[in-house]
Every structure is written in C-alpha cells, then in structure tokens.
Design an enzyme around this catalytic site. Sequence first.
Site, PDB file in Angstrom:
ATOM      1  N   LYS A 127       0.813  -1.215   0.000  1.00  0.00           N
ATOM      2  CA  LYS A 127       0.000   0.000   0.000  1.00  0.00           C
ATOM      3  C   LYS A 127       0.849   1.267   0.000  1.00  0.00           C
ATOM      4  O   LYS A 127       0.491   2.250  -0.657  1.00  0.00           O
ATOM      5  CB  LYS A 127      -0.957   0.015   1.185  1.00  0.00           C
ATOM      6  N   THR A 128       1.978   1.253   0.703  1.00  0.00           N
ATOM      7  CA  THR A 128       2.842   2.435   0.719  1.00  0.00           C
ATOM      8  C   THR A 128       3.384   2.716  -0.680  1.00  0.00           C
ATOM      9  O   THR A 128       3.446   3.868  -1.120  1.00  0.00           O
ATOM     10  CB  THR A 128       4.008   2.243   1.711  1.00  0.00           C
ATOM     11  N   ASP A 144      -3.533   8.036   4.619  1.00  0.00           N
ATOM     12  CA  ASP A 144      -3.016   6.690   4.854  1.00  0.00           C
ATOM     13  C   ASP A 144      -3.593   6.160   6.165  1.00  0.00           C
ATOM     14  O   ASP A 144      -3.957   6.930   7.063  1.00  0.00           O
ATOM     15  CB  ASP A 144      -1.488   6.741   4.926  1.00  0.00           C
ATOM     16  N   GLU A 145      -3.683   4.835   6.301  1.00  0.00           N
ATOM     17  CA  GLU A 145      -4.193   4.185   7.518  1.00  0.00           C
ATOM     18  C   GLU A 145      -5.539   4.787   7.928  1.00  0.00           C
ATOM     19  O   GLU A 145      -5.762   5.135   9.098  1.00  0.00           O
ATOM     20  CB  GLU A 145      -3.173   4.323   8.667  1.00  0.00           C
ATOM     21  N   GLN A 155      -7.168  -4.216  10.149  1.00  0.00           N
ATOM     22  CA  GLN A 155      -6.058  -3.770  10.984  1.00  0.00           C
ATOM     23  C   GLN A 155      -6.422  -2.533  11.809  1.00  0.00           C
ATOM     24  O   GLN A 155      -5.553  -1.773  12.211  1.00  0.00           O
ATOM     25  CB  GLN A 155      -4.832  -3.482  10.111  1.00  0.00           C
ATOM     26  N   ARG A 205       2.721  -9.616  10.781  1.00  0.00           N
ATOM     27  CA  ARG A 205       4.048  -8.954  10.845  1.00  0.00           C
ATOM     28  C   ARG A 205       5.141  -9.917  10.388  1.00  0.00           C
ATOM     29  O   ARG A 205       6.256  -9.511  10.082  1.00  0.00           O
ATOM     30  CB  ARG A 205       4.388  -8.498  12.276  1.00  0.00           C
TER      31      ARG A 205
END
Length: 763
Positions: A33-34, A224-225, A255, A611
């Site tokens: 996504k980044t 973002d997020e 998340q 993770r």
Amino acid sequence: MVDYISGLNDPQREAVMHGDGPLMIIAGAGSGKTRVLTFRIAHLIETGIDPFRILALTFTNKAAGEMRHRIEKVVGTEARNIWMGTFHSVFAKILRIEAKAIGYTSNFSIYDTDDSKSLLRSIVKEMGLDDKVYRVNSVFGRISGAKNRLIGPDDYINNAVIQADDESARMPHIGRIYKQYATRCFAANAMDFDDLLYNTNVLFRDHLDILNKYQHKFQHVMVDEFQDTNVSQYLITRKLAAVHQNICVVGDDAQSIYAFRGANIENILNFQRDYGKDAVKIVKLEQNYRSTDTIVQAANSIIARNKNQLEKRVFTANEAGPPIEVIKASSDNEEGRLVANSIFETKMNESLTNNDFAILYRTNAQSRAFEEALRKMSIKYRIIGGLSFYQRKEIKDLIAYLRFTVNQQDEEAFKRIINLPKRGIGDTTIAKLSVIAAENQDSVWGIVSDIGKFVAGRSAIAIEGFADLIKSFMLLIDQKDAYEVASHIAKASGLLKELYDDKTVEGLARYENVQELLNAIKEFVDSPDNDDKSLSAFLQSVSLLTTADEKEEDGDNDKVTLMTIHAAKGLEFKNVHIVGLEEDLFPSQMMLESRNDLEEERRLFYVAITRAEKRLTVSYAETRYHFGRLKMCEPSRFLMEVDQKYLKLSKMRSAPSRMDFDRPERDRSESTSTGSMSFVRSLAQKTAQRQAPQPTVTHTPSADFAPTSTADLAAGQRVEHAKFGFGTVKTVDVNGTERKATIQFEKAGEKVLLLSFAKLRVV
C-alpha cells in the site's frame, strides 16, 4: 522518467492511475500500500498536478519521510513541495499560520503528555480535590476522549449523559477541571496534542473564509491508515475535500486496532455511504508480498470470524513456508527461556542476525521475562515503547529552556526551569508569583520580567537574574539558527556545566544525552529538507515526534526487537514470536465486554500474525504472576480459531505437565500434522470444559479447623483447606521470597497455592 507503472500488479496500477473523484484502496497486509500511495502521488505530479496542491496525511513522521524520499526518486525535488506529514504536524503548521484567528500567537507551545498531566495535577490540587479519586491518568483520558469527539468544556459540563457518567465514576468535577485546563492552556499560549486536531476543527468551523482557502488550495487529499482515524480527523479531511471531492483513502479494516485512543472503524466501513456508492471507486489490494502462504492463510482463518468487515480475500504467490510453531510453557519465566532458546537456535541454524527477530506481546509489562532470558544468553535486544529519548529529565530540562525562550507564556516550561540549576527560588515563591500575576491580571512572565515592582529581598535578586538570562536568550532567536541558540542556552543556563561536574556514570550519561540533543539540532539545521532553521521550527518538529521516529542511540541495529503489538503496526520481521496467548491476557480481560471489543482484539491478533515474513511462533504459559499472586492460565481462544492444519506443537518444553495435550507418552513423537490435530482437539476440549457447568466443590471444615504454620510444609504431608477439603502435598517450590505448594485434593483436584495466602491446616 522513472518507469513506476510496469512493476505494479493490475489492482495496484488501477489505484495509481485513477484520476478525479473519491477513491478507497482496501489494502490487505503486505500488499504494497505504501508503494501504491507513493506512486499515486508521483503520478498526479507527472500528470500536471501542482505538488503544492497535494495533501498527504500519515500517522508517523517516519512514514511521511520515507514516502517523500520515494516520490523524490520519481519526480525529483518537486516532491519537497507536497504538504505531507502526520495529521498533527500538518495541522500544527496550519494553526501556526492562522493562529491569530483563534486567539493564539504563531509561536504557541505544544504540550506533551507529561506537561498536560503536570498541569492537571496542579489544577486538581488548587481545587482541593482528592488526587486519589481524580487520578491524573483518568482525568487526562476523559478530557482527551472528549476533545477527540469534539466536545468542548462547556458542552461537556452541559451534557447530562456525560455528567451522569462522571457521577457514577465518582468524579463529578471533571467538567470543571476540563474548563480550567483549557483556560490555563490558552493563557499559556499552549496546545496539547488533542488541541491540534480540536482547534483545527474550531478554526474551520468558525472561520469559513479560512476553510474555503484550504479547500481550494488542496486539489487532492490522501489519507493513509484511514481505519485509524478518529472523529476529529475524519471531519477535517472531509471538510478539506468537500470542494474537489478528490479524496483517496488507504486502509484495511482488518487492521483497525486503536479504538482505545478514539479510532473509529466506521470511518472506513461507511466511506461509500458518505461519498455515494456510485461515485466511490474501490480498489482491493489482496496479494500479500510479505508472508509465506501458511502465515497468510492462518491470518485469513482468524479474521474471517469477524462479522463487521469489508469483504476481501488476501492471497500470496510466496512459498508455503514452515508451519506455525506453538510453544507451551509451565510459567511466564519458562516462556521467556524457551523463546530465547528458539531465537538462538534459529539464528544459528539459519545464519540469521538478531534484527531478524521480534517478540510481540499484548502489554509492556510482559517484557521482563524475555529481557532476562535474552540477557542470560547474551542476545542483544531493544525495547520499543520504553522511555523515549525526549522524555529523559535532562532532555526535557533543556527543551523547557528552549520552549520558554520562544514562548514566555508557557507555564509548564516556566515551572520546570525557574529554579534549574538551583537559584534559591522555592515552591512557595513560585506559588506567590502566580498569585501576584492573577491579582494584577498579568502573566507570570509579566511579573517576573519586572520583579522589582512586586517582590523584594534575596528571592527578587534571584528572579531578576533569571529574567535577565531569558531576555538575553530572546535576543538571539531572530539572529541565530536553532543550533546556535540552543548551544548558547545550554551553556549560559548552567545546565551543561552542572551535568559536566557530575562525574558519576549516570551524570556522564546525562551529559552525553544533552550533547546528543545538540547534535540532533545541528542535524535539523543542516538538513536541506528544512527551510526554516529557527528554534521555533525545531521545537515543533520535536514535539510531534513519536517513539517510532527516534533513532537507535548506540548505532547498533543488530538487536532483537521487543514491543507491543500495537507498536508493531506497519512493521515486518522475518521471524516473529507472539507471546502470552492466554485467556484474559490476549484477548485482554478488559476487552471482552462486547462483540466490538472482541473483534478488535481479534484484529490485533491478525496484525500480530501478519508482521511475520518467514516464520511465526506463538506461545503461552500455564501459570503467571498477576498482582503478586500466581494465576493458573488457559490457552487463548485465538489459538483454537487458527485453522489447525497450520499449527505445529513445539517439543521445546521442560517436562510434561498438568495441562498437557492429552496424549499418552508413547505418542509424543507423532508427526507434525497428527500432533497439531491433537493439540487443537485438546484446546477445543478445554474450551468445552470451560463453557460447561462445573461441579461445585463443597467442604465443611473440621470442627477443630484452624490454619497452622506452613513454614515446614513438605511433600507427602496431609493438609485441609477450608474450601477445597483434604489433600496431599505433592511439591513445595520456592521462588525468591515466594513459596507455593502443589496439592492434590480429594474432591477439588490438583491446585497450586501461594503459601503466604493459603490457609491450610496440617493434619
């Protein structure tokens, strides 16, 4: 021009090249996504959008810096013109520009949590309230929660529901404290972190001309997020995007783990409704590039149990990888030892480094056992979320001098430095200055800077010397850069000399820490990314730092990382250990009051699993000390929710024990799959037993029952317990000053009792 399109998969390419209109990118864990957000911004610039008209909001300065660096590789130095940063840093910038509109000056201070709590302690004391009832953490939390819901002091006091809630919590005066706190912050020309969002909303609400200015300035808004945004952040971004409707949000509802700090998962779940189902373009990034197929599918099996979520199915083309290893330990200390052993063996067998490993836990308090075990094996580690560099006393002392030099209304900075180094100005004198200031309707600095009119004697001479010092510092602000001013203040204030004269090991460390702060200021001044080299600009950058933004102090990055799962969000490691998978610990006992709470805990477990890149290990302990008492633990329900075919029972444990996996000794060498199935069946049985009604153990104590000394208690002795009845002592264990006995009772079964609490009669 850099070719950034060809390396993208189809959904990524679709997201990057989308033009105008609302766009929601649902980005599964490890889906890049980044990269997509970065290339989308670069693509906008390449297609003619002025970077000054792009607003990109992130949750850490580190993420913003990495994104800007990547964009610069594609479009060059134009990337530096993007309005990019955390919500707090971007809105602080807007507030400094527009400060006058809401009654502040542009050099307002930003209070950190310690400053806010210090002020609240003072207010509670001044109001004559009981600080054992009005605990500062509780008061701060309630005020913070109100601000994040855009509830000001007056609305708070006039809200009957809130007042009833405060009454039931035996804290009916929170509203008064909140109002006084807001008044004091305003008088000090200071804002706390929550104010940066709250006051931006106030600014846009009360000054439509200013809102209109920024609405037309920002042609594209990126968030973002997005699943982590709260009500305040959501309303600001919605207002800013109202004119052009070019809002792009990136996030993953699976998340969303920050409800405790105000994050509202409804923001992402209802995005389509807010902007219109037909108007919103939805792109799903479902291919995971980070983790093995085993880890991805195990994570899917967990999150599928949540009812409140957006539909997606994460997959990967990566190798299957090893199964998820499950370690069972008899105690939390043994869990630490087994995890440390596992790390050591894996590191040696696979030629890995320490920084390939992370230990993730639900609460910071769990780190002790792992720290001790890693130290015993000489494995270096770092703890994320411990004492921040900028929270150390010597650093906060110098920062307070710098803050007061910039803003003489800063009450908390003043209280910290007025007698530092010691000048003979005591608390009584400081309190007297506040009273004089109130009587004269002036600030404390207004009194201090002309102290001769109000106070005489020895203390007046000391205060006058302090005032002259600050005035000399103020003259430098417009003439020198941040480093030159800070270096001068560190020396002239006497702070540096006091630390240098302390020749203890601790004193030397504190002196070196201050030198490191000065190095950081020099680095800030020398950075081409910072156009503003002033002390005020540096203080703003520091006040908005998070722990994740800080550098490794000793330069040694080869360390095992220990951190909470919340702190691990956005990170990845080759090998991950998720520890403490026990009921009431994970999921937390405090998060089992509603389905929403449980689903958030499950999302937290999902985040922990995802993770891991190559290898995932989970562990739990059968016993754990809780508030000084030994507690019997049960495996977490989350272990049972993972698809059993992805689990493998580890053989690394000291000995079979009470909560074994219900298999005869001869079967303990079975294959991985058989062992895993037995393990899951065992957990399922335990769950069924836990949910089924349990027979009540009743015992009427003997007529002559009276607790006797257990100082000489030994295995084989018969004892009587007032509740559990008669039993035989199997073992007596000593751990430091604590003694515990394992006793087989005739009716109640086996129990482990702390002898300092258990009332036993030796028969």
